[in-house]
Scaffold this motif. Sequence first.
Motif, PDB file in Angstrom:
ATOM      1  N   PHE A   1       1.538   9.635  -6.268  1.00 27.19           N
ATOM      2  CA  PHE A   1       2.684   9.131  -5.326  1.00 27.19           C
ATOM      3  C   PHE A   1       1.856   8.456  -4.212  1.00 27.19           C
ATOM      4  CE2 PHE A   1       1.416  13.817  -4.442  1.00 27.19           C
ATOM      5  CZ  PHE A   1       1.117  13.544  -2.995  1.00 27.19           C
ATOM      6  N   LEU A   2       2.475   7.675  -3.545  1.00 24.14           N
ATOM      7  CA  LEU A   2       1.852   7.190  -2.466  1.00 24.14           C
ATOM      8  C   LEU A   2       2.195   7.839  -1.025  1.00 24.14           C
ATOM      9  CD1 LEU A   2       2.760   3.618  -3.519  1.00 24.14           C
ATOM     10  CD2 LEU A   2       0.606   4.621  -4.057  1.00 24.14           C
ATOM     11  N   VAL A   3       0.930   7.609  -0.034  1.00 23.82           N
ATOM     12  CA  VAL A   3       1.424   8.196   1.237  1.00 23.82           C
ATOM     13  C   VAL A   3       1.593   7.095   2.348  1.00 23.82           C
ATOM     14  CG1 VAL A   3       0.403   9.834   3.086  1.00 23.82           C
ATOM     15  CG2 VAL A   3       0.261  10.518   0.316  1.00 23.82           C
ATOM     16  N   ALA A   4       2.471   7.423   3.371  1.00 22.45           N
ATOM     17  CA  ALA A   4       2.465   6.305   4.453  1.00 22.45           C
ATOM     18  C   ALA A   4       3.068   7.087   5.567  1.00 22.45           C
ATOM     19  CB  ALA A   4       3.391   5.186   3.984  1.00 22.45           C
ATOM     20  N   PRO A   5       2.826   6.535   6.684  1.00 27.46           N
ATOM     21  CA  PRO A   5       3.609   7.015   7.761  1.00 27.46           C
ATOM     22  C   PRO A   5       5.257   6.688   7.561  1.00 27.46           C
ATOM     23  CG  PRO A   5       1.814   5.377   8.700  1.00 27.46           C
ATOM     24  CD  PRO A   5       2.076   5.396   7.232  1.00 27.46           C
TER      25      PRO A   5
ATOM     26  N   ARG B   1       7.669  -4.838  -6.305  1.00 32.89           N
ATOM     27  CA  ARG B   1       8.098  -3.760  -7.234  1.00 32.89           C
ATOM     28  C   ARG B   1       6.952  -3.582  -8.189  1.00 32.89           C
ATOM     29  NH1 ARG B   1      11.212  -0.059  -9.913  1.00 32.89           N
ATOM     30  NH2 ARG B   1      11.141  -0.313 -12.034  1.00 32.89           N
ATOM     31  N   ARG B   2       6.433  -4.765  -8.615  1.00 35.67           N
ATOM     32  CA  ARG B   2       5.255  -4.517  -9.553  1.00 35.67           C
ATOM     33  C   ARG B   2       4.087  -4.133  -9.244  1.00 35.67           C
ATOM     34  NH1 ARG B   2       4.538 -10.301 -12.519  1.00 35.67           N
ATOM     35  NH2 ARG B   2       3.420 -10.727 -10.602  1.00 35.67           N
ATOM     36  N   ALA B   3       3.714  -4.519  -7.960  1.00 35.94           N
ATOM     37  CA  ALA B   3       2.631  -4.007  -7.058  1.00 35.94           C
ATOM     38  C   ALA B   3       2.588  -2.433  -7.000  1.00 35.94           C
ATOM     39  CB  ALA B   3       2.383  -4.693  -5.882  1.00 35.94           C
ATOM     40  N   LEU B   4       3.530  -1.751  -6.662  1.00 41.50           N
ATOM     41  CA  LEU B   4       3.882  -0.674  -6.205  1.00 41.50           C
ATOM     42  C   LEU B   4       3.957   0.199  -7.580  1.00 41.50           C
ATOM     43  CD1 LEU B   4       6.632  -0.555  -3.350  1.00 41.50           C
ATOM     44  CD2 LEU B   4       4.231   0.470  -3.272  1.00 41.50           C
ATOM     45  N   LYS B   5       4.584  -0.209  -8.746  1.00 40.28           N
ATOM     46  CA  LYS B   5       4.728   0.460  -9.733  1.00 40.28           C
ATOM     47  C   LYS B   5       3.084   0.341 -10.563  1.00 40.28           C
ATOM     48  CE  LYS B   5       7.395   1.327 -12.629  1.00 40.28           C
ATOM     49  NZ  LYS B   5       7.853   2.859 -13.107  1.00 40.28           N
ATOM     50  N   GLN B   6       2.361  -0.751 -10.156  1.00 39.50           N
ATOM     51  CA  GLN B   6       0.888  -0.619 -10.676  1.00 39.50           C
ATOM     52  C   GLN B   6      -0.213   0.570 -10.014  1.00 39.50           C
ATOM     53  OE1 GLN B   6      -0.374  -4.692 -10.072  1.00 39.50           O
ATOM     54  NE2 GLN B   6       0.381  -5.370 -12.088  1.00 39.50           N
ATOM     55  N   ALA B   7       0.449   0.230  -8.613  1.00 36.59           N
ATOM     56  CA  ALA B   7      -0.413   1.747  -7.614  1.00 36.59           C
ATOM     57  C   ALA B   7       0.153   3.041  -8.326  1.00 36.59           C
ATOM     58  CB  ALA B   7       0.129   1.495  -6.436  1.00 36.59           C
TER      59      ALA B   7
END
Lengths: 489, 102
Positions: free
Chosen positions: A395-399, A383-389
């Motif tokens: 927003f983040l993009v992924a398949p 969670r911390r890593a995603l919040k930092q990103a």
Amino acid sequence: MHWLTMMEMARGLESREFSATELVEHLLSRVAFVDGSLNSFITMDRERALIDAAHWDEARSRNQHPSPLAGVPMAHKDIFCTKNQRTTCASRMLEDFVPPYNATVVERLAEAGMVCLGKTNMDEFAMGSSNETSYFGPVRNPWDITRVPGGSSGGSAAAVAAGLVPLATGTDTGGSIRQPAALCGISGLKPTYGRVSRWGMVAYASSLDQAGLMARSVEDIACALSYIAGFDDFDSTSADEAVGDYIRMLDAPGKMKAGLPKQFFSDGIDAGVAAVMGKAVDALRALGIETVELDIPELRYAIPAYYVIAPAEASSNLARYDGVRFGHRCDTPADLEDLYKRSRGEGFGVEVQRRILVGTYVLSHGYYDAYYLTAQKVRHSIRRALKQALAQVDFLVAPTAPEVAFPLGSRNLDPVAMYMSDICTIAVNLAGLPALSLPVGFSSGLPVGMQLIGDDFDEAGLLQAGHLYQKNTAWHRHHPDVATYSGVE
Amino acid sequence: MEISSRDIAHLAHLARVAMDDDQNESLAHDLTQIMGMVEHMREMDSSGIEPLVHTQTAEQRMRADEVAWRNMREEALVIAPMVEKGYYLVPQVIGGGGGNTE
């Protein structure tokens, strides 16, 4: 008429182009032709749907309908309690369970006037990624009926993709809305944890479960979300955050920046999916969205942490099925222990039993710190890593899924291989973030989904980006050719 | 870590799920695979990180202490597999050697 989006149906009703009764009759007859091949519904209530449609036609004639959605058909995943209509969770355990109340999501869409045609098939207790664990048989993918629709909300995805309903509810604990949406070529939103009430939604893993929506356009999801989102007195974990008018917020997005976590584009992603994703990312850039590559190594540990936390919570939640208060009860128990054991042994399918035992194992004496506590620390890191990103980008993009729909029966004997189907979706649940899956093309004739992951309660931002994409592309307008297996157009 | 069918029998007892020997064996195989996959999370250095129980940080909202719903006792009993005189019916628990009341 069946390929109209939910909003197009609402406009058709408003302009009296057709009545709710005509619309419901048309979709019910389509279900009758097509669903023998797909098995996307567990329970239909044709009579109730026609009564409701007639009611809203009448209300519309007096201009007394509660919302633009009054009379528009939809379906609920069979995990949402529906008063006086059986709610099975695709399990023998709840085969005859008729809830005495409605889930909040059911109540809110009914208040808006939406007409529920029936309850959709799913993986048993939402545990699965292929819809093959259902006690009522697997759902088939409308694009190729020899393949899975994904899971656990596979019935909702197939029904929407095949033009049986314009909108269906789903739930997402580890990818159960997004992955089937991707495999069936439709749009699906998992809102922020707590955005939508869980009251009346059969519990699997309570700290991860979230209700959401599946439709053939982002616009439809935005509209329906405005009705179901928001605080609920009956769910103390529902968030007391303002709900936007998501339709109004769809247009005029400002400048957007997207992050591409490289872990999502490398580990175990099929080459065909990767190629389609490359084009989808190019399309985002062409729409003026700036992209930046990110490195989030913590993502690798999402699946291991999930398969400690989710089964642990499941083993606790599913302890309520005891053969006493509701649900399946074995015949002639010798004593109370025999009643518990046989009712649960007979009522639960093999994947549910597997997860109950994994949960029992990781919570048992001597293993708690080694597994459960470690998994919660990994969860915190993720969670911390995603919040930092997300502090650096919008927003983040992924398949959404690492591959296209796989053949029925190809994976259900290897649980770990099946669990890898959710490699791109699970971190989002651990972090509690919202994510939207959109159809972005085809690989070997099967749909590929792109996932946009947003910050806490930024559903509006995701919907804006998704809508911008759909205004400029036509992937969401592609439909499977159901005539090949149903005998109807 | 190898999980044996004896371990499965013990876990199935703790979870109160009846299982036969074939199921024990196949679940022993599955759980060994699953726990092997789970072991990968130890590769992450999580020292000094607090465990995260829940992603919601907001305080729990209190509601007024008022009756929100009417009593649903009858509706709850109607969906139970076996009831008698307004109570859930289970096999005899105290005395009588665990006989069957059904």
